[in-house]
Design an enzyme around this catalytic site. Sequence first.
Site, PDB file in Angstrom:
ATOM      1  N   HIS A   1      48.989  37.046  42.898  1.00 50.40           N
ATOM      2  CA  HIS A   1      47.639  37.639  42.264  1.00 50.40           C
ATOM      3  C   HIS A   1      47.283  38.731  42.445  1.00 50.40           C
ATOM      4  O   HIS A   1      47.437  39.454  43.768  1.00 50.40           O
ATOM      5  CB  HIS A   1      46.536  36.686  42.540  1.00 50.40           C
ATOM      6  CG  HIS A   1      45.191  36.694  41.394  1.00 50.40           C
ATOM      7  ND1 HIS A   1      44.330  37.764  41.264  1.00 50.40           N
ATOM      8  CD2 HIS A   1      44.999  35.921  40.537  1.00 50.40           C
ATOM      9  CE1 HIS A   1      43.614  37.339  40.517  1.00 50.40           C
ATOM     10  NE2 HIS A   1      43.927  36.498  39.840  1.00 50.40           N
ATOM     11  N   HIS A   2      46.849  39.865  41.591  1.00 47.87           N
ATOM     12  CA  HIS A   2      46.524  41.340  41.773  1.00 47.87           C
ATOM     13  C   HIS A   2      45.328  41.370  42.754  1.00 47.87           C
ATOM     14  O   HIS A   2      45.044  42.446  43.298  1.00 47.87           O
ATOM     15  CB  HIS A   2      46.445  41.893  40.728  1.00 47.87           C
ATOM     16  CG  HIS A   2      46.798  43.470  40.449  1.00 47.87           C
ATOM     17  ND1 HIS A   2      46.730  44.279  41.939  1.00 47.87           N
ATOM     18  CD2 HIS A   2      47.182  44.074  39.560  1.00 47.87           C
ATOM     19  CE1 HIS A   2      47.467  45.327  41.436  1.00 47.87           C
ATOM     20  NE2 HIS A   2      47.522  45.547  40.198  1.00 47.87           N
ATOM     21  N   SER A   3      44.632  40.339  42.962  1.00 50.69           N
ATOM     22  CA  SER A   3      43.507  40.341  43.986  1.00 50.69           C
ATOM     23  C   SER A   3      44.090  40.385  45.290  1.00 50.69           C
ATOM     24  O   SER A   3      43.202  40.724  46.326  1.00 50.69           O
ATOM     25  CB  SER A   3      42.445  39.189  43.702  1.00 50.69           C
ATOM     26  OG  SER A   3      43.086  37.980  43.988  1.00 50.69           O
TER      27      SER A   3
END
Length: 447
Positions: A136-138
């Site tokens: 996930h980009h987070s």
Amino acid sequence: MADLGPLDSGFMELEDSDRHVSVGIGAVAIVAGSPPPRAELELELAKRLAVDGRLQQKVHRAPWDLAAPAWVTDPNFDLAHHLRWMALPAPGNEDALCELIAEVMEERLDRDHPLWQCVVVESLADDRWAMIVKVHHSMVDGVSGITLFERLCDDPVDRPDLAGPDDGAASTDWAGLLVKSLRLPVDAPRFVARTLSAVIPLAISAVLPASGSSLNGSIGRQRRYAVARASLPAVREIGAAFGTTVNDVVLAAVTAAFRTVLLKRGEEPTAGKLRILTPVSVRAATAKDILDNRVSAMLPLLPIESADPVEQLAMVHRRMAAHKASGEAAAANSLLAFARWLPFASIAWTVRLASRYPQRGIASLATNVPGPRRRLHLYGREVLEILAYAPIAMRVRTGIAILSYGDQLRFGITGDYDSTPDLHLLAERIEETVEELLQCARTNEMS
């Protein structure tokens, strides 16, 4: 626990605001031979998770966003949630692999578990297999993501020395702090003025609509994926011949490709029609293995109005130099740093409102990530090449992730399924343009 930063949590808000969006980023390793037996791979992967505790943490959100989301240890962590095993149908060619990559990456990661996944893909043609690492980009940006992948490979690279200075060096410079405090009333207004002067044009570029094109518009849930290949030494040769950077050459090839696509679609490639988002890493060399987002951005216009690749390259070089000189990236990074001091609820609602705004100023994304220079191995098998995947959102219908590996340069191109049936044309034209520029560079050297 560790709080998510404003940009980290912003990617979660972006995904929450649009049911069509998955913001996982990915690295796809094409590996020689056959994968190890499943039990052996699971056992070895379980050992390698020790490279970072974040791999066994999930996101905890506070009620009503009163506090920033935080990474917390998953007490029920189970590797089985994160490992999938798939196979390509015969003949196991690249078209089938790209279709599978798109299908895997368009699926959202489960927020009830740590936000990553490994997918082993068997039966590639020419005695190969693949591993898709999806995060996930987070949790990561491009640089920290590819560093994480490298650390999951055999003989992971040593961590940089993050030890603090010795006792003598660690003493507080009280005199320096006093001088800075006394100068704060003078320096603070200058900092604010400098930041605003750079960030206002950036904000205007993002908000005001550019000339309309089919590159910007609503997107669905499904994705397409294509790959373009180039030689990194060849791109460096082009840059040296024309006095430009590797990134300039990459963006010139992307410019030519989008011009071709627009012409094929019956659209005029006029000036001001193609503004792209180009992430800029602000990560220190000593922080490559810290899993978070440390990026800023620039929003250059690509010169699709020119039909000459050499002229396109010169124009890209001038425009990128002007954007760098303007301080856009530094100003955007300063705003992100300032956002850490704001109540999280205000940040969350700002991102939600922005993500619902039908932006029409940005038509594409192009991110260039330096990858591993050394040859990598996975479970004793050589990694032949690495492809990158960038997600799309907010009416941006195509995203291009450029990744180097040794002497290779790969363009991983993501597209909205319904609006980009010609994604392969972008890939073909990127490869052709690099070759054309190489020939021009060599002709230029001989003249």
